[in-house]
Write a protein that holds these residues in place. Structure first.
Motif, PDB file in Angstrom:
ATOM      1  N   CYS A  10      -1.907   2.854  -0.404  1.00 38.72           N
ATOM      2  CA  CYS A  10      -2.512   2.483   0.877  1.00 38.72           C
ATOM      3  C   CYS A  10      -1.405   2.119   1.866  1.00 38.72           C
ATOM      4  N   ASN A  48       4.057  -0.116   4.075  1.00 43.57           N
ATOM      5  CA  ASN A  48       3.361  -0.743   2.944  1.00 43.57           C
ATOM      6  C   ASN A  48       3.391  -2.254   3.117  1.00 43.57           C
ATOM      7  N   TRP A  95      -7.593  -1.908   2.606  1.00 39.71           N
ATOM      8  CA  TRP A  95      -6.696  -2.804   3.344  1.00 39.71           C
ATOM      9  C   TRP A  95      -7.434  -4.089   3.711  1.00 39.71           C
ATOM     10  N   GLN A 102      -2.459  -4.453   1.039  1.00 35.20           N
ATOM     11  CA  GLN A 102      -2.930  -3.188   0.493  1.00 35.20           C
ATOM     12  C   GLN A 102      -3.604  -3.381  -0.854  1.00 35.20           C
TER      13      GLN A 102
END
Length: 656
Positions: free
Chosen positions: A202, A192, A238, A197
């Motif tokens: 995500c 992460n 992203w 993100q």
């Protein structure tokens, strides 16, 4: 809809289905109906030859290879001859004028390939599931050789994926990048980055994170559970700066606003549905650009085979769904059984037998056999010719192990008396230990076959017994089970070729979302879900009229079986004499309807959705030379039917 991972009987043996021969008589423009034995091909021997004699594995492999090579060569030869006919036809002044008006005339037409692909993936005539990939690769690669300038520069190695990867490598600068999409396995490292993100769901896979720059970012990692995928390269999930070089998207001016997370002033003034349309059109345009980097012959053959593969998958999933609806599976499987008894996989096979001197007669016993007669018979009709029905139990995450075990192996009569229950129940699994084992399979695999039946009445009774106990079950035929295995193989093949080249993934996406049944051209090629060809009734009396009535350079000249039949009946109704003269057909070509077929599939309702049918005027036929003045005056009466999904919410469906 999840297809089962293995279709095995309770004793561990594999399910086998009766196989019909594929009737294939290739000619330029498609295939003609035939009952000639020399045009009958077995695509799945299942350990036996045409006469029913056992085959050794080596001999079976040899026969299947011979049939595959022969049929692909015949189909390619017919399509090559069609290409020459198109070239000759386009040399006329009338054709040149038409070409200037209609850009679709420059399309690469492979109708014989579409007929072959349909037969290979068909539920009755199809190849063995474990040979489906081999067939698909061979069909596409055989047509790639028609592009001599490209094929000579590519070392195929007999593998389609390697060919596509090599083509992608040679056009790296022209192809768009794609998100990583790596599917996490248990224990994989997932990263992460709160700086990059969009939200906490995500993540990046370890390889993408190690190759990207996150210096100074707020990062963390965890061990993943199975499922979920890497978001590297997905600009909606992203930040571009945090993507690895391999998946970092190339952003053009139109995408800059989205990439910087700033609203676009033009898009913001549009209704929300228009923004979605614009985004969809832009994505389609990029997909077409990527597909055009594939040589034309390879692209056209890929589109045909991909369209047929997606259609076979959808049909298999549809059969899986209706197996849980008693009102539907009884008719669907009865129709299957009647087709096998009659020896005809489709209406063309039936017409060939009907017109043959040694074919059907009106007093043939097979004419009296139809789905309704089987289901309403006083006595149970035993299923023959290798056809069987299977009761399948599904995991519902509601019932306990003991409840499922007791349903498969009902308690003894002494236990039933304590429950004040006196009606004897069918024992699906005689041995209780086996019932426990199958319950574990349901829990781990999601579904399991619990019993085989040889008549509809017994299958219905078993289905209702489990259903009345609240268990989720279905009844499927052995033909359906083989179709599911074939669909699994085709899904794997589509994933492999999509990963190999971005242009192929665009073709696959178009085939999956196309609701126009192949009427829309994509990247200058046809993606037909069903086989299309110049109607088989054209040129019956004079073969030359086949290409006069249906100019082979026109996309509208290639029709599905149903459209060809509708057009024939429509034209014969309004101006039969002139129509027969111009098209070279005969009167009474469709002199009898196939007695074993149910109403058109569009009239069937999925148990998981509501469907609406919208009638639309068909304009494709307005350019055909077979339309006489009388027919043209009534052309507004001729329409095709398209259907759309109205609602897929099961709860709303039940309320309605």
């Amino acid at each position: 809809m999840t297809l089962n991972s293995t279709n095995e009987l309770a004793n561990g043996s594999r399910v086998k289905a009766s196989v019909l021969p594929a009737s294939l008589h290739f000619v330029p423009g498609g295939s003609l109906p035939t009952s000639d034995p020399k045009h009958q091909y077995v695509l799945n021997y299942q350990g036996k030859d045409k006469d029913g004699n056992s085959l050794l594995p080596g001999k079976q492999q040899e026969l299947e290879n011979q049939v595959r090579e022969q049929l692909i060569l015949l189909a390619r030869s017919a399509d090559s001859d069609l290409k020459q006919i198109i070239t000759n036809h386009a040399s006329t002044s009338a054709a040149k004028e038409t070409n200037s008006k209609n850009s679709k005339n420059s399309l690469c037409h492979f109708p014989s390939l579409s007929v072959l692909a349909e037969a290979v993936f068909n539920e009755f005539t199809g190849a063995a599931p474990n040979k489906t990939k081999t067939w698909a690769d061979a069909m596409v690669l055989a047509y790639f050789e028609l592009d001599n300038s490209f094929a000579s520069n590519v070392s195929d190695g007999g593998n389609l994926v390697s060919v596509l990867k090599e083509l992608a490598d040679k056009t790296t600068g022209k192809l768009p990048t794609r998100p990583c999409g790596y599917v996490f396995k248990r224990g994989d490292m997932a990263w992460n980055c709160r700086t990059c993100q969009t939200d906490s769901t995500c993540v990046l896979c370890d390889s993408c994170f190690q190759a990207s720059d996150h210096i100074g970012h707020e990062v963390s990692f965890h061990q993943s559970s199975p499922g979920g995928c890497c978001d590297c390269g997905d600009i909606e999930a992203w930040a571009i700066g945090g993507c690895c070089p391999k998946h970092r998207p190339i952003i053009d001016e139109d995408d800059a606003d989205m990439a910087q997370c700033t609203p676009c002033p033009v898009k913001s003034s549009l209704p929300s549905y228009m923004e979605a349309v614009l985004a969809s059109n832009k994505s389609r345009a990029k997909g077409e650009d990527a597909a055009r980097n594939i040589p034309l012959a390879l692209r056209a053959s890929l589109a045909i085979v991909i369209g047929a593969a997606v259609h076979a998958i959808v049909e298999a999933v549809d059969g899986t769904a209706i197996g849980s609806d008693l009102s539907q599976w009884r008719y669907r499987w009865a129709e299957q059984f009647c087709k096998i008894q009659g020896g005809c996989a489709n209406e063309h096979d039936f017409l060939a037998r009907l017109h043959s001197p040694n074919g059907f007669r009106n007093n043939d016993v097979r004419f009296s056999l139809n789905p309704l007669s089987i289901l309403t018979a006083d006595d149970s009709i035993s299923l023959t010719k290798g056809y069987s029905l299977h009761l399948r139990l599904h995991n519902d995450d509601v019932h306990t192990f003991d409840e499922v075990i007791d349903a498969l192996h009902p308690p003894s009569r002494s236990r039933l008396e304590n429950n004040a229950e006196s009606t004897p129940k069918e024992v699906f699994i005689p041995d209780r230990n086996e019932a426990e084992y199958m319950t574990q399979l349901v829990d781990s695999e999601g579904q399991v076959l619990v019993k085989t039946y040889n008549n509809f009445q017994a299958a219905e009774a078993g289905f209702l017994q489990l259903k009345n106990q609240g268990l989720h079950c279905s009844v499927v035929s052995n033909v359906q089970l083989i179709a599911e295995d074939r669909a699994k193989s085709l899904l794997s093949w589509l994933c492999e070729i999509s990963t190999a080249h971005p242009g192929v993934s665009a073709l696959v996406c178009h085939a999956l979302v196309d609701v126009l049944a192949g009427d829309q051209v994509f990247a200058d090629v046809n993606v037909w879900p069903e086989s299309r060809q110049i109607p088989c009734w054209a040129g019956t009396t004079d073969p030359m009229k086949r290409y006069i009535a249906f100019p082979p350079e026109k996309n509208s000249s290639y029709l599905t079986r149903k459209r060809a039949k509708d057009l024939y009946q429509f034209c014969m109704r309004y101006d039969s004499r002139s129509f027969m003269k111009q098209s070279g057909t005969i009167e009474g070509f469709y002199k009898a309807d196939m007695p074993w077929i149910l109403p058109d599939k569009k009239l069937r309702k999925s148990p998981h959705s509501l469907w609406g049918i919208v009638a639309t005027r068909n304009t494709d036929y307005l350019e055909l030379n077979c339309l006489t003045p009388d027919v043209s005056r009534n052309k507004y009466r001729f329409h095709s039917e398209s259907y759309i999904i109205v609602d897929t919410d099961t709860c709303k469906h039940q309320q309605t």
